[in-house]
Design a protein around this motif. Structure first.
Motif, PDB file in Angstrom:
ATOM      1  N   LYS A   1       0.833  -1.202   0.000  1.00 11.26           N
ATOM      2  CA  LYS A   1       0.000   0.000   0.000  1.00 11.26           C
ATOM      3  C   LYS A   1       0.873   1.259   0.000  1.00 11.26           C
ATOM      4  O   LYS A   1       0.589   2.216  -0.736  1.00 11.26           O
ATOM      5  N   ARG A   2       1.926   1.253   0.811  1.00 11.17           N
ATOM      6  CA  ARG A   2       2.802   2.416   0.868  1.00 11.17           C
ATOM      7  C   ARG A   2       3.513   2.646  -0.469  1.00 11.17           C
ATOM      8  O   ARG A   2       3.572   3.772  -0.970  1.00 11.17           O
ATOM      9  N   CYS A   3       4.024   1.573  -1.056  1.00 10.61           N
ATOM     10  CA  CYS A   3       4.731   1.697  -2.337  1.00 10.61           C
ATOM     11  C   CYS A   3       3.788   2.144  -3.445  1.00 10.61           C
ATOM     12  O   CYS A   3       4.157   2.964  -4.304  1.00 10.61           O
ATOM     13  N   PHE A   4       2.573   1.607  -3.432  1.00 13.73           N
ATOM     14  CA  PHE A   4       1.587   2.000  -4.438  1.00 13.73           C
ATOM     15  C   PHE A   4       1.215   3.471  -4.283  1.00 13.73           C
ATOM     16  O   PHE A   4       1.114   4.210  -5.272  1.00 13.73           O
ATOM     17  N   ASP A   5       0.974   3.902  -3.041  1.00 13.63           N
ATOM     18  CA  ASP A   5       0.621   5.307  -2.800  1.00 13.63           C
ATOM     19  C   ASP A   5       1.749   6.242  -3.238  1.00 13.63           C
ATOM     20  O   ASP A   5       1.497   7.307  -3.819  1.00 13.63           O
ATOM     21  N   GLU A   6       2.982   5.841  -2.977  1.00 10.44           N
ATOM     22  CA  GLU A   6       4.122   6.668  -3.381  1.00 10.44           C
ATOM     23  C   GLU A   6       4.205   6.778  -4.896  1.00 10.44           C
ATOM     24  O   GLU A   6       4.472   7.850  -5.444  1.00 10.44           O
ATOM     25  N   LEU A   7       3.957   5.657  -5.581  1.00 10.71           N
ATOM     26  CA  LEU A   7       3.970   5.670  -7.051  1.00 10.71           C
ATOM     27  C   LEU A   7       2.842   6.535  -7.587  1.00 10.71           C
ATOM     28  O   LEU A   7       3.046   7.384  -8.470  1.00 10.71           O
ATOM     29  N   LYS A   8       1.638   6.339  -7.061  1.00 13.99           N
ATOM     30  CA  LYS A   8       0.463   7.083  -7.517  1.00 13.99           C
ATOM     31  C   LYS A   8       0.603   8.572  -7.239  1.00 13.99           C
ATOM     32  O   LYS A   8       0.401   9.414  -8.132  1.00 13.99           O
ATOM     33  N   ASN A   9       0.980   8.926  -6.010  1.00 16.06           N
ATOM     34  CA  ASN A   9       1.108  10.338  -5.641  1.00 16.06           C
ATOM     35  C   ASN A   9       2.224  11.023  -6.414  1.00 16.06           C
ATOM     36  O   ASN A   9       2.097  12.187  -6.812  1.00 16.06           O
ATOM     37  N   GLY A  10       3.306  10.304  -6.631  1.00 15.60           N
ATOM     38  CA  GLY A  10       4.407  10.880  -7.382  1.00 15.60           C
ATOM     39  C   GLY A  10       4.013  11.198  -8.813  1.00 15.60           C
ATOM     40  O   GLY A  10       4.353  12.264  -9.338  1.00 15.60           O
ATOM     41  N   ARG A  11       3.284  10.302  -9.436  1.00 16.86           N
ATOM     42  CA  ARG A  11       2.847  10.543 -10.813  1.00 16.86           C
ATOM     43  C   ARG A  11       1.833  11.676 -10.882  1.00 16.86           C
ATOM     44  O   ARG A  11       1.872  12.497 -11.811  1.00 16.86           O
ATOM     45  N   GLU A  12       0.920  11.714  -9.914  1.00 13.11           N
ATOM     46  CA  GLU A  12      -0.070  12.795  -9.909  1.00 13.11           C
ATOM     47  C   GLU A  12       0.597  14.151  -9.682  1.00 13.11           C
ATOM     48  O   GLU A  12       0.203  15.147 -10.308  1.00 13.11           O
ATOM     49  N   SER A  13       1.588  14.193  -8.821  1.00  8.50           N
ATOM     50  CA  SER A  13       2.295  15.452  -8.557  1.00  8.50           C
ATOM     51  C   SER A  13       3.036  15.935  -9.797  1.00  8.50           C
ATOM     52  O   SER A  13       2.996  17.126 -10.134  1.00  8.50           O
ATOM     53  N   ARG A  14       3.698  15.008 -10.492  1.00  6.52           N
ATOM     54  CA  ARG A  14       4.434  15.392 -11.712  1.00  6.52           C
ATOM     55  C   ARG A  14       3.471  15.823 -12.815  1.00  6.52           C
ATOM     56  O   ARG A  14       3.751  16.762 -13.570  1.00  6.52           O
ATOM     57  N   LYS A  15       2.306  15.155 -12.887  1.00 11.59           N
ATOM     58  CA  LYS A  15       1.308  15.530 -13.891  1.00 11.59           C
ATOM     59  C   LYS A  15       0.750  16.922 -13.593  1.00 11.59           C
ATOM     60  O   LYS A  15       0.578  17.751 -14.499  1.00 11.59           O
ATOM     61  N   LYS A  16       0.475  17.197 -12.321  1.00 15.24           N
ATOM     62  CA  LYS A  16      -0.044  18.502 -11.923  1.00 15.24           C
ATOM     63  C   LYS A  16       0.972  19.591 -12.196  1.00 15.24           C
ATOM     64  O   LYS A  16       0.629  20.675 -12.708  1.00 15.24           O
ATOM     65  N   ALA A  17       2.226  19.324 -11.886  1.00 16.60           N
ATOM     66  CA  ALA A  17       3.275  20.302 -12.130  1.00 16.60           C
ATOM     67  C   ALA A  17       3.434  20.578 -13.621  1.00 16.60           C
ATOM     68  O   ALA A  17       3.646  21.720 -14.041  1.00 16.60           O
ATOM     69  N   LYS A  18       3.305  19.546 -14.435  1.00 16.79           N
ATOM     70  CA  LYS A  18       3.423  19.717 -15.886  1.00 16.79           C
ATOM     71  C   LYS A  18       2.282  20.578 -16.420  1.00 16.79           C
ATOM     72  O   LYS A  18       2.493  21.454 -17.272  1.00 16.79           O
TER      73      LYS A  18
END
Length: 248
Positions: free
Chosen positions: A220-237
């Motif tokens: 769960k922690r690894c999945f959340d880190e992957l998901k949140n990281g991608r969402e953050s990079r998408k938002k920043a883009k």
């Protein structure tokens, strides 16, 4: 390669019955022809085997060149991928060695039994199975000279031509992170690189798989880190794209 020599047929005695002698000669010719046909078939088979071997050697040489090219170009924060894999293997080895309590014979029996039932390798619900199933937990934590939990390349197949699969510890549903590595013993695909934005020295998912007793919260922690990281990079883009051409 030795070659067979076809002996010429022996001529029948002239004082024998001419018809019988002729039949005997015809039969000898037929026998000689059959032997010659068998020899030609054997030669064709040898040539085919040689061609197959040559093709395999050419393929192996091509694969070696590709691997060398990947090793020269891959890096993780200045650390080569091979070094990263060795570090992961060392972490995993220290964890499974501490577990002990198992033997190579037991692990072989467990894997063979699951293979006969078409339950090996584990393809679905791997995190849950390797956490709650006692036999799979033993396999995950057993380490010896014969069973070494080290990263190996995922084989390329007709359906998986690029040799990649989603990491079982961080991927779920449509959010996936593909890897070209899997555990040599567990046969589970696992990331050998930290996530984008993580500290290069962070413990990889490969090492976590072999060191965490309960994989469910780790997943769960690894999945959340992957998901949140991608969402953050998408938002920043999106924010960066939206700021183009706007007066400050």
């Amino acid at each position: 390669m030795s070659s067979s020599v076809i002996e010429p047929p022996e001529l029948p005695e002239m004082n024998s019955d001419p018809q019988q002698a002729l039949l005997a000669l015809v039969q000898q010719l037929k026998d000689g022809q059959a032997e010659q046909t068998a020899l030609i078939q054997k030669l064709n088979k040898t040539v085919l085997t040689s061609r197959t071997l040559i093709n395999e050697l050419i393929t192996a040489q091509t694969d070696m060149k590709e691997e060398l090219a990947k090793l020269r170009t891959s890096s993780v924060g200045g650390e080569c991928q091979v070094c990263s894999n060795k570090r992961d293997a060392a972490v995993a080895m220290s964890a499974v060695t501490a577990a002990g309590q198992t033997t190579d014979e037991l692990i072989a029996t467990l894997i063979e039994g699951r293979t006969r039932k078409n339950q090996w390798p584990v393809k679905t619900n791997a995190v849950t199975c390797f956490t709650k199933d006692a036999d799979l937990t033993k396999i995950r934590f057993h380490h010896s000279n014969h069973y070494q939990h080290i990263p190996i390349r995922i084989p390329k197949t007709e359906k998986n031509k690029d040799g990649t699969k989603p990491c079982k510890l961080c991927s779920e549903g449509k959010i996936r992170r593909k890897t070209t590595w899997m555990c040599a013993v567990c046969e589970i695909p696992l990331c050998t690189k930290p996530l984008v934005g993580e500290d290069p020295s962070s413990t990889t998912h490969f090492a976590l798989w072999h060191s965490e007793k309960d994989l469910l919260p780790t997943h769960k922690r690894c999945f959340d880190e992957l998901k949140n990281g991608r969402e953050s990079r998408k938002k920043a883009k999106l924010e960066n794209d939206g700021s183009v051409g706007v007066d400050v």
